[in-house]
Design a protein around this motif. Structure first.
Motif, short mmCIF file in Angstrom:
data_model
loop_
_atom_site.label_atom_id
_atom_site.label_comp_id
_atom_site.label_asym_id
_atom_site.label_seq_id
_atom_site.Cartn_x
_atom_site.Cartn_y
_atom_site.Cartn_z
N LEU A 201 0.81 -1.22 0.00
CA LEU A 201 0.00 0.00 0.00
C LEU A 201 0.84 1.27 0.00
CD1 LEU A 201 -2.75 -1.02 2.60
CD2 LEU A 201 -2.72 -1.37 0.13
N ARG A 202 2.00 1.23 0.59
CA ARG A 202 2.80 2.44 0.75
C ARG A 202 3.49 2.92 -0.53
NH1 ARG A 202 5.86 5.78 3.97
NH2 ARG A 202 8.00 6.03 3.27
N PRO A 203 4.05 2.03 -1.38
CA PRO A 203 4.81 2.52 -2.54
C PRO A 203 3.96 3.36 -3.49
CG PRO A 203 5.30 0.21 -2.13
CD PRO A 203 4.15 0.55 -1.25
N VAL A 204 4.47 4.51 -3.86
CA VAL A 204 3.83 5.40 -4.81
C VAL A 204 4.88 6.36 -5.35
CG1 VAL A 204 3.15 7.10 -3.06
CG2 VAL A 204 1.86 6.96 -5.20
N VAL A 205 4.69 6.80 -6.58
CA VAL A 205 5.54 7.84 -7.17
C VAL A 205 4.65 9.05 -7.43
CG1 VAL A 205 6.97 8.50 -9.14
CG2 VAL A 205 7.11 6.18 -8.22
N LEU A 206 5.00 10.18 -6.83
CA LEU A 206 4.27 11.43 -7.00
C LEU A 206 5.15 12.38 -7.79
CD1 LEU A 206 2.97 11.75 -3.32
CD2 LEU A 206 1.69 10.95 -5.29
N ALA A 207 4.61 12.91 -8.87
CA ALA A 207 5.42 13.77 -9.75
C ALA A 207 4.60 14.93 -10.25
CB ALA A 207 5.96 12.96 -10.94
N ASN A 208 5.25 16.09 -10.35
CA ASN A 208 4.65 17.25 -10.99
C ASN A 208 5.71 17.89 -11.88
OD1 ASN A 208 6.33 18.74 -9.24
ND2 ASN A 208 4.70 19.02 -7.74
N THR A 209 5.49 19.12 -12.27
CA THR A 209 6.42 19.76 -13.21
C THR A 209 7.69 20.26 -12.53
OG1 THR A 209 5.22 21.84 -12.90
CG2 THR A 209 4.56 20.47 -14.75
N GLN A 210 7.76 20.21 -11.21
CA GLN A 210 8.96 20.68 -10.51
C GLN A 210 9.80 19.55 -9.93
OE1 GLN A 210 5.93 22.46 -9.84
NE2 GLN A 210 6.62 23.95 -11.38
N ARG A 211 9.15 18.52 -9.36
CA ARG A 211 9.93 17.52 -8.64
C ARG A 211 9.25 16.17 -8.70
NH1 ARG A 211 6.22 15.82 -5.96
NH2 ARG A 211 5.23 16.77 -4.14
N ILE A 212 9.99 15.16 -8.27
CA ILE A 212 9.49 13.79 -8.18
C ILE A 212 9.69 13.30 -6.75
CG2 ILE A 212 11.70 12.86 -8.99
CD1 ILE A 212 10.11 10.52 -10.19
N LYS A 213 8.70 12.58 -6.25
CA LYS A 213 8.75 12.04 -4.90
C LYS A 213 8.50 10.54 -4.98
CE LYS A 213 6.69 12.69 -0.30
NZ LYS A 213 5.68 13.44 0.47
N ILE A 214 9.48 9.76 -4.52
CA ILE A 214 9.41 8.31 -4.59
C ILE A 214 9.20 7.77 -3.18
CG2 ILE A 214 10.61 6.22 -5.31
CD1 ILE A 214 12.39 8.07 -7.06
N ARG A 215 8.06 7.14 -2.96
CA ARG A 215 7.77 6.56 -1.65
C ARG A 215 7.93 5.05 -1.75
NH1 ARG A 215 2.27 8.35 0.87
NH2 ARG A 215 1.48 6.40 -0.04
N ASN A 216 9.05 4.56 -1.28
CA ASN A 216 9.36 3.14 -1.28
C ASN A 216 8.97 2.52 0.05
OD1 ASN A 216 10.29 3.02 -3.89
ND2 ASN A 216 12.44 3.38 -3.35
N LYS B 212 21.39 5.73 -7.43
CA LYS B 212 20.33 4.97 -8.09
C LYS B 212 19.25 4.64 -7.06
CE LYS B 212 20.86 0.56 -9.02
NZ LYS B 212 21.32 -0.69 -9.64
N TYR B 213 17.99 4.86 -7.45
CA TYR B 213 16.85 4.56 -6.59
C TYR B 213 15.84 3.72 -7.36
CZ TYR B 213 18.79 8.39 -3.83
OH TYR B 213 19.63 9.20 -3.11
N GLN B 214 15.35 2.69 -6.69
CA GLN B 214 14.35 1.83 -7.33
C GLN B 214 12.95 2.38 -7.09
OE1 GLN B 214 14.77 -2.28 -6.27
NE2 GLN B 214 13.02 -2.95 -7.50
N LEU B 215 12.10 2.27 -8.10
CA LEU B 215 10.71 2.71 -8.01
C LEU B 215 9.83 1.50 -7.73
CD1 LEU B 215 12.17 5.04 -9.56
CD2 LEU B 215 10.03 5.43 -10.78
N TRP B 216 9.57 1.24 -6.45
CA TRP B 216 8.79 0.07 -6.06
C TRP B 216 7.35 0.16 -6.56
CZ3 TRP B 216 9.94 -4.35 -3.04
CH2 TRP B 216 11.27 -4.45 -2.63
N ALA B 217 6.85 1.37 -6.74
CA ALA B 217 5.46 1.55 -7.16
C ALA B 217 5.25 1.23 -8.63
CB ALA B 217 5.00 2.98 -6.86
N VAL B 218 6.34 1.03 -9.38
CA VAL B 218 6.23 0.75 -10.81
C VAL B 218 6.89 -0.60 -11.08
CG1 VAL B 218 6.58 1.68 -13.13
CG2 VAL B 218 6.44 3.24 -11.19
N PRO B 219 6.22 -1.70 -10.73
CA PRO B 219 6.82 -3.02 -10.98
C PRO B 219 6.81 -3.35 -12.46
CG PRO B 219 4.58 -3.28 -10.16
CD PRO B 219 4.89 -1.80 -10.10
N VAL B 220 7.86 -4.06 -12.88
CA VAL B 220 8.00 -4.45 -14.28
C VAL B 220 7.48 -5.88 -14.43
CG1 VAL B 220 9.62 -4.91 -16.15
CG2 VAL B 220 9.96 -2.93 -14.66
#
Length: 221
Positions: A68-83, A113-121
């Motif tokens: 439930l916790r992993p999410v990637v929040l992005a806008n035109t200024q920054r990206i926030k990776i919640r792993n 390098k940071y992994q994006l857990w909210a975007v599984p391949v």
């Protein structure tokens, strides 16, 4: 006569990228943990209720962290990776690249390098998308419809992780293109300091307490 105050630049809401399958699986696992653990806590005898509560206290935060916790929040200024156990925030000017191989990864200008857990391949989805692309090329071998092709339609034929990474790359390129030369030169010299990493103690602490309590109960039993 005073000059009018220039209007403030509009702020755009974050776009959220997460895994629906992960959320569904997390909700199901939490339901099972609470159901089985609650039943053992109310009906068990001796140390069983305490052991059940310790298991719930250990397992529930871990399930929340990985589903439930992993999410990637992005806008035109920054990206926030919640792993699962960390939250990484950085401006787009500190991002060097975004890649999706066997996992989704972000690379910063200073080499981190940071992994994006909210975007599984999903390799299965990627194989299906490749087969769709192959069938499309066979149906239209001369690519006669490419002149009127829609970019969004092209994305719809990609795997989910590749679609998400393409959207994030578009945001990154748009942000870097909109940044001035002075801003880019300032951010390039402080890319390391502009990356913020925060540990999720609200998830780690209860899981550690539950694990310690579980070890103590089994050791003294």
């Amino acid at each position: 006569m005073t000059s009018p105050t220039p209007p403030a630049e509009p702020t755009y809401a974050d776009r959220a990228f997460r895994s629906p399958a992960g959320i569904a699986g997390g909700v199901l696992l939490l339901f099972l943990i609470c159901w089985i653990g609650g039943d053992a806590a109310f009906r068990g005898e001796g140390r069983v209720p305490w052991q059940a509560l310790a298991v719930v206290l250990t397992a529930a935060p871990l399930v929340v962290a990985f589903t439930l916790r992993p999410v990637v929040l992005a806008n035109t200024q920054r990206i926030k990776i919640r792993n699962p156990f960390r939250t990484i925030t950085m401006p787009w000017t500190a991002v060097a690249d975004l890649r999706a191989g066997y996992s989704s990864e972000l690379f910063t200008e200073d080499g981190a390098k940071y992994q994006l857990w909210a975007v599984p391949v999903s390799l299965r989805q990627r194989k299906k998308a490749a087969r769709r692309q192959s069938r499309r090329s066979l149906d239209d071998p001369y690519d006669r419809t490419s002149v009127h092709a829609d970019v969004r339609d092209t994305k719809s034929r990609m795997a989910t992780a590749d679609q998400t990474m393409a959207d994030l790359r578009e945001l990154m390129e748009r942000a870097k293109a909109g940044a001035g030369k002075s801003a880019s030169s300032d951010s390039s010299g402080s890319s390391a300091s502009s990356v913020s990493v925060r540990w999720a103690y609200e998830v780690i602490a209860p899981a550690v307490v539950g694990a310690v309590l579980l070890v103590v109960l089994f050791a003294t039993g």
